[in-house]
Structures are given as structure tokens and as C-alpha cells.
Write a protein that holds these residues in place. Structure first.
Motif, PDB file in Angstrom:
ATOM      1  N   CYS A 136       0.841  -1.191   0.000  1.00 36.03           N
ATOM      2  CA  CYS A 136       0.000   0.000   0.000  1.00 36.03           C
ATOM      3  C   CYS A 136       0.875   1.240   0.000  1.00 36.03           C
ATOM      4  N   LEU A 137       0.533   2.172  -0.862  1.00 32.93           N
ATOM      5  CA  LEU A 137       1.265   3.435  -0.952  1.00 32.93           C
ATOM      6  C   LEU A 137       0.258   4.551  -0.745  1.00 32.93           C
ATOM      7  N   ARG A 138       0.553   5.452   0.203  1.00 31.27           N
ATOM      8  CA  ARG A 138      -0.390   6.512   0.557  1.00 31.27           C
ATOM      9  C   ARG A 138       0.249   7.882   0.358  1.00 31.27           C
ATOM     10  N   LEU A 139      -0.571   8.826  -0.040  1.00 31.28           N
ATOM     11  CA  LEU A 139      -0.134  10.211  -0.134  1.00 31.28           C
ATOM     12  C   LEU A 139      -0.193  10.801   1.274  1.00 31.28           C
ATOM     13  N   HIS A 140       0.923  11.349   1.750  1.00 29.44           N
ATOM     14  CA  HIS A 140       1.050  11.779   3.139  1.00 29.44           C
ATOM     15  C   HIS A 140       0.991  13.300   3.250  1.00 29.44           C
ATOM     16  N   ASP A 141       0.090  13.769   4.055  1.00 26.89           N
ATOM     17  CA  ASP A 141       0.005  15.184   4.427  1.00 26.89           C
ATOM     18  C   ASP A 141      -0.265  16.123   3.259  1.00 26.89           C
ATOM     19  N   ALA A 142      -1.181  15.757   2.406  1.00 22.93           N
ATOM     20  CA  ALA A 142      -1.617  16.673   1.337  1.00 22.93           C
ATOM     21  C   ALA A 142      -2.807  17.476   1.847  1.00 22.93           C
ATOM     22  N   THR A 168      -3.179  20.726   2.427  1.00 17.59           N
ATOM     23  CA  THR A 168      -3.473  22.073   1.938  1.00 17.59           C
ATOM     24  C   THR A 168      -3.990  21.978   0.506  1.00 17.59           C
ATOM     25  N   ALA A 169      -4.745  22.967   0.102  1.00 16.39           N
ATOM     26  CA  ALA A 169      -5.276  22.988  -1.265  1.00 16.39           C
ATOM     27  C   ALA A 169      -4.140  22.968  -2.280  1.00 16.39           C
ATOM     28  N   GLU A 170      -3.068  23.679  -1.984  1.00 13.89           N
ATOM     29  CA  GLU A 170      -1.924  23.720  -2.904  1.00 13.89           C
ATOM     30  C   GLU A 170      -1.278  22.341  -3.058  1.00 13.89           C
ATOM     31  N   ARG A 171      -1.027  21.666  -1.947  1.00 14.97           N
ATOM     32  CA  ARG A 171      -0.414  20.328  -2.009  1.00 14.97           C
ATOM     33  C   ARG A 171      -1.319  19.345  -2.737  1.00 14.97           C
ATOM     34  N   LEU A 172      -2.595  19.376  -2.434  1.00 11.34           N
ATOM     35  CA  LEU A 172      -3.527  18.460  -3.084  1.00 11.34           C
ATOM     36  C   LEU A 172      -3.609  18.743  -4.583  1.00 11.34           C
ATOM     37  N   ALA A 173      -3.615  20.011  -4.971  1.00 11.23           N
ATOM     38  CA  ALA A 173      -3.649  20.361  -6.403  1.00 11.23           C
ATOM     39  C   ALA A 173      -2.412  19.850  -7.122  1.00 11.23           C
ATOM     40  N   ILE A 174      -1.254  19.965  -6.509  1.00 12.31           N
ATOM     41  CA  ILE A 174      -0.026  19.454  -7.129  1.00 12.31           C
ATOM     42  C   ILE A 174      -0.093  17.938  -7.252  1.00 12.31           C
ATOM     43  N   ALA A 175      -0.534  17.272  -6.200  1.00 16.21           N
ATOM     44  CA  ALA A 175      -0.585  15.806  -6.203  1.00 16.21           C
ATOM     45  C   ALA A 175      -1.592  15.243  -7.181  1.00 16.21           C
ATOM     46  N   THR A 176      -2.658  15.972  -7.447  1.00 13.29           N
ATOM     47  CA  THR A 176      -3.719  15.453  -8.319  1.00 13.29           C
ATOM     48  C   THR A 176      -3.712  16.086  -9.698  1.00 13.29           C
ATOM     49  N   LYS A 177      -2.691  16.836  -9.997  1.00  9.47           N
ATOM     50  CA  LYS A 177      -2.576  17.484 -11.318  1.00  9.47           C
ATOM     51  C   LYS A 177      -2.576  16.426 -12.414  1.00  9.47           C
ATOM     52  N   GLU A 178      -3.295  16.687 -13.487  1.00  8.86           N
ATOM     53  CA  GLU A 178      -3.358  15.771 -14.632  1.00  8.86           C
ATOM     54  C   GLU A 178      -1.941  15.382 -15.051  1.00  8.86           C
ATOM     55  N   GLY A 179      -1.705  14.083 -15.183  1.00  9.16           N
ATOM     56  CA  GLY A 179      -0.393  13.593 -15.593  1.00  9.16           C
ATOM     57  C   GLY A 179       0.555  13.352 -14.444  1.00  9.16           C
ATOM     58  N   SER A 180       0.159  13.687 -13.224  1.00 15.64           N
ATOM     59  CA  SER A 180       1.018  13.420 -12.071  1.00 15.64           C
ATOM     60  C   SER A 180       0.872  11.979 -11.662  1.00 15.64           C
ATOM     61  N   GLY A 181       1.968  11.458 -11.094  1.00 16.83           N
ATOM     62  CA  GLY A 181       2.001  10.103 -10.519  1.00 16.83           C
ATOM     63  C   GLY A 181       1.006   9.256 -11.105  1.00 16.83           C
TER      64      GLY A 181
END
Length: 182
Positions: A161-167, A169-182
């Protein structure tokens, strides 16, 4: 090679979590095999945990029947994952989960002007024997680097299991969920 992160089960002789019967908190006690052993404390949060003690604790958890172990690069700025890699079985008898969103870098590579460096992080962890810091990086490259670093410290090819840690803030979540990310 295509940049996809491969996260698969590491053991064939257990029921996937989705197949476990639902638990009623008020009426049933979970079995030890349903519990996840959280490894934050063995990273030395608030109190130094010598390597020998951390490894003994992990071995006792395995011997007691724990099969799920949860960690993160944040836990001891890599120390928890490193200790887990030194002693947990590599035969598929345990499931590992870790987190991404932070990479670990030596202090010499960092700039005091970088707002993503968690300069405060060393105050949480006691007994560190390195000069590394965590750096927030929710980008696709950051996620891949974080995962690769964790696998190296854990001494495994993949985790369950791989989890996104401490996203958080809106900025962190936007970066993590940006189209083409991870």
C-alpha cells in the motif's frame, strides 16, 4: 520504464483486506492479523529509540502475528523504514505500507530559501545519526523519488500500500492530483 508505480501484494496466502469481514467496534475484537503495526515511534518521535530496541520491537511484532506494517519517510526522517528494512522478513510474510509526498535530502544539498524543506522536522525526532531533512514534494517526480527512496530503505522491490502523506493544503492536493502526475 513508463513511469508507472507498481504497487502489488507481496504475499499469496492471505485474504486481501477487501475480503476481511467487517468489524463492529462495539461487539468484535479485531484479530492481530487485521491490525496494522504503526512504525512512527520506532523512528524516534519525541524520544530516542536505539536501533537495537527498534529492531527487537519489530521482531516481537512479527513473532506476535502482525503481518501489516505502516511507515513513512517522515518517521525518523527515514530511520523507521531503515530499521524495518534491516529486520522484517523478505519472504512475503508481511505487508508493508508507506507514504509518498516527502523526499529525504542531505542538508548539504538544501537551500535555506526553499519553502518545501521541513527545517523544523529534526525537532520531532530524537537520536538521529544523519544530517538529512524531509522535503515536501507532491509532484509526479517527487512521488516516484519518494517511493524509490522508501523501497531502498525498506530493502524491497514493492510495497502493498502506498499513501499520499500530508496533502492537507489545497496547494499540495492540487499538485498531487494534477493531470499527468504520478
Amino acid at each position: 520504464a513508463d513511469g508507472t508505480i507498481d504497487v502489488t501484494r507481496t504475499r499469496d496466502n492471505f485474504a486481501p483486506e477487501d475480503d476481511l469481514p467487517p468489524l463492529s467496534v462495539s461487539n468484535e475484537m479485531p484479530t492481530i492479523k487485521q491490525l496494522h503495526f504503526g512504525c512512527c515511534p520506532i523512528g524516534g518521535m519525541f524520544k530516542e529509540v536505539p536501533e537495537e530496541q527498534a529492531i527487537t520491537t519489530l521482531q516481537m511484532a512479527v513473532n506476535s502475528g502482525f503481518i501489516h506494517f505502516d511507515t513513512a519517510p517522515w518517521y525518523g526522517i527515514g530511520n523507521a523504514e531503515t530499521n524495518m528494512g534491516k529486520c522484517l522478513p523478505k519472504d512475503g510474510s508481511v505487508q508493508l505500507s508507506t507514504k509518498v509526498g516527502r523526499v529525504i535530502r542531505p542538508e548539504a544539498e538544501l537551500s535555506r530559501d526553499d519553502p518545501n524543506v521541513e527545517w523544523f522536522s529534526r525537532k520531532w525526532w530524537k537520536g538521529l545519526s544523519h544530517n538529512n531533512y524531509t522535503v515536501i514534494d507532491m509532484t509526479a517526480d517527487g512521488v516516484r523519488t519518494s517511493y524509490a527512496q522508501s523501497k531502498a530503505r525498506l530493502q524491497v522491490e514493492r510495497v502493498h500500500c502506498l499513501r499520499l502523506h500530508d496533502a492537507e493544503t489545497a496547494e499540495r492536493l492540487a499538485i498531487a492530483t494534477k493531470e499527468g502526475s504520478g
